[in-house]
Scaffold this active site. Structure first.
Site, PDB file in Angstrom:
ATOM      1  N   ASP A   1      58.608 106.574 -63.937  1.00  0.00           N
ATOM      2  CA  ASP A   1      58.922 105.295 -63.303  1.00  0.00           C
ATOM      3  C   ASP A   1      57.703 104.863 -62.489  1.00  0.00           C
ATOM      4  O   ASP A   1      57.412 105.440 -61.433  1.00  0.00           O
ATOM      5  CB  ASP A   1      60.154 105.469 -62.397  1.00  0.00           C
ATOM      6  CG  ASP A   1      60.533 104.193 -61.648  1.00  0.00           C
ATOM      7  OD1 ASP A   1      59.676 103.274 -61.539  1.00  0.00           O
ATOM      8  OD2 ASP A   1      61.668 104.120 -61.147  1.00  0.00           O
TER       9      ASP A   1
ATOM     10  N   SER B   1      65.688  95.882 -56.359  1.00  0.00           N
ATOM     11  CA  SER B   1      65.651  97.297 -55.959  1.00  0.00           C
ATOM     12  C   SER B   1      64.404  97.626 -55.134  1.00  0.00           C
ATOM     13  O   SER B   1      64.413  98.575 -54.358  1.00  0.00           O
ATOM     14  CB  SER B   1      65.707  98.191 -57.189  1.00  0.00           C
ATOM     15  OG  SER B   1      64.622  97.884 -58.042  1.00  0.00           O
TER      16      SER B   1
ATOM     17  N   HIS C   1      59.040 101.893 -59.001  1.00  0.00           N
ATOM     18  CA  HIS C   1      59.594 102.195 -57.670  1.00  0.00           C
ATOM     19  C   HIS C   1      58.687 103.158 -56.911  1.00  0.00           C
ATOM     20  O   HIS C   1      57.808 103.785 -57.502  1.00  0.00           O
ATOM     21  CB  HIS C   1      61.007 102.763 -57.838  1.00  0.00           C
ATOM     22  CG  HIS C   1      61.944 101.764 -58.466  1.00  0.00           C
ATOM     23  ND1 HIS C   1      62.243 101.764 -59.804  1.00  0.00           N
ATOM     24  CD2 HIS C   1      62.594 100.708 -57.925  1.00  0.00           C
ATOM     25  CE1 HIS C   1      63.064 100.755 -60.073  1.00  0.00           C
ATOM     26  NE2 HIS C   1      63.294 100.096 -58.947  1.00  0.00           N
TER      27      HIS C   1
END
Ligand SMILES: *[C@@H]1O[C@H](CO)[C@@H](O)[C@H](O)[C@H]1NC(C)=O
Ligand SMILES: *[C@@H]1O[C@H](CO)[C@@H](O)[C@H](O)[C@H]1NC(C)=O
Ligand SMILES: *[C@@H]1O[C@H](CO)[C@@H](O)[C@H](O)[C@H]1NC(C)=O
Ligand SMILES: *[C@@H]1O[C@H](CO)[C@@H](O)[C@H](O)[C@H]1NC(C)=O
Length: 415
Positions: A385, A141, A388
């Site tokens: 998070d 990702s 990311h």
């Protein structure tokens, strides 16, 4: 018909004029010696020209600065290079402003290498260079984030009706039709085959990797001109890696070996290199590999509060020696494996420069997969998070570095 004697007599009469001509040439050589040397220096043949250019590039690489060693400079004028709401391709896991991020400073940092400057990113130029080519990002990702950043950097100069964006299974393809160019992303979090290969419902727990098996993925990579690989976080289980010797199926249960993470990683990376060595044309293809994307899970490491993480961080880390939890052992494996590769692989060494960017993560400002619990809402950092990155943001810089390595290797010397 001439007799031999008459021809001799002709020669005799011209000796003096030959001498004059020779003298004249000698005279010219002295006067214009600089120009003559220049002509001599120009490599006349295509092949020699290639070698010549190769040497120039190597020389630049030798004497050029290290693009990955530098500092972050706050730059309101030229950063960001696009607005979040101008780029429809950013997935809701990365649109931080749309999810209530109050600050924008994280968009304004520009990477300034020590000893040289990066050329400014020119989308038209890049698309022209990509004409008739396929560029593919392959990995997890984080690599998808870099792919989307690249699409955001490029799409503005393409008219609405000549671009497309489509995802089918593991492959997402952005097409610039007027350039016959495509920028693609292929989901393969371990690069080699694994039980996490489903692009949508990928397994997160109990990961099993088939380290020697690549063709399931690589058959989708044929015909690609420019590769950009990454793989790292999925290996960081904190435990030994489960390596499957056979194939997924019946044998699975009884043929799994446990391996140290670095050894398993090395096995997989070697498999990738072997595939590249077998399938690439070194004159046609370019290969890049992005090193570990760091996380910011523990603010103690940068002198923050005791149990904090990236939540509410708004400025980069200033300590030039800061290095968080990224695995130095994995970095060594990357170096070792690529040193032995027969195909040239350019390392995008983004780890250190990203380590400084505790402010650049999506934190709580992203689409949540699951509804938050009352407990989580009461303690936002518990669900931040810190892996990311918001777009626009840090990953645009990774692409500027890729752009520089790809098109301006000689530019490195300029300041
Ligand atoms: C960007 O590249 C295009 C194509 O090479 C060129 O025509 C244009 O002048 C460049 N723009 C800038 C700002 O350098
Ligand atoms: C478009 O690019 C592909 C490679 O990606 C190439 O095979 C094809 O011939 C190109 N088509 C045209 C019309 O240039
Ligand atoms: C286990 O893996 C080894 C090595 O690949 C293979 O030779 C063997 O047949 C496998 N055993 C089973 C039960 O699948
Ligand atoms: C990347 O840069 C770091 C320093 O920031 C260095 O220690 C490491 O060896 C480099 N990695 C590679 C693969 O060149």
């Amino acid at each position: 018909m001439k007799s031999p004697s008459s021809s001799i007599s002709i020669r005799k009469t011209s000796y003096s004029s030959y001498f004059l001509i020779l003298f004249f040439i000698f005279f010219l050589v002295i006067i214009y010696s600089q120009d003559f040397l220049c002509i001599l220096r120009q490599p006349p043949l295509e092949q020699e020209k290639d070698e010549f250019e190769q040497k120039v590039v190597e020389k630049a690489a030798e004497t050029g600065c290290d693009l990955f060693s530098g500092e972050w400079v706050y730059d309101e004028d030229t950063r960001p290079q696009y607005e979040e709401n101008e780029c429809p391709y950013i997935q809701p896991q990365l649109t931080c402003q749309a999810h209530g991020r109050p600050d924008k400073g994280y968009q304004h940092w520009r990477w300034q290498p020590h000893g040289c400057s990066l050329p400014s990113f020119n989308a038209t130029f890049m698309l022209e260079m990509l004409r008739g080519k396929r560029m593919m990002f392959i990995g997890d990702s984080l690599n998808r984030g870099q792919f989307v950043s690249m699409v955001c950097l490029l799409h503005r100069v393409i008219p609405e009706n000549s671009k497309s964006f489509e995802t089918i299974d593991s492959l997402t393809v952005f097409k610039a039709k007027n350039y016959n160019a495509s920028i693609e992303f292929y989901w393969a979090p371990f690069l080699v085959e694994s039980n996490s290969d489903d692009a949508v419902v990928h397994r997160i727990t109990d990961r099993i990797v088939r380290a020697g098996s690549i063709n399931k993925h690589a058959k989708h990579w044929k015909g690609v001109d420019i590769f950009v690989f990454n793989t790292y976080l999925w290996w960081m289980t904190g435990q030994k890696m489960k390596i499957l010797r056979g194939s997924f199926g019946d044998e699975m249960k009884n043929n799994i070996t446990l391996m140290e993470t670095e050894d398993a990683y090395k096995l997989a990376l070697r498999r990738v290199v072997r595939w590249l060595e077998k399938n690439l044309d070194p004159h046609q293809n370019r290969v890049f590999f992005a090193t570990m994307s760091p996380t910011h899970e523990s603010s103690e490491g940068w002198g923050g509060e005791k149990d904090g993480n990236c939540y509410k961080e708004t400025t980069p880390i200033k300590d030039v020696n800061y290095w968080g939890s990224s695995s130095k052992k994995i970095m060594e494996v990357i170096k070792q494996v690529f040193k032995k590769s027969k195909v040239g692989i350019s390392v995008l060494n983004i780890t250190q420069l990203s380590e400084y960017r505790k402010d650049a993560h999506t934190s709580i400002h992203k689409k949540q997969w699951n509804p938050l619990t009352a407990e989580q809402i009461a303690n936002p950092k518990s669900y931040a998070d810190c892996t990311h990155w918001c777009l626009p943001g840090l990953q645009d810089t990774w692409n500027e570095l890729l752009y520089t390595e790809l098109f301006f290797p000689g530019q490195k010397q300029l300041k």
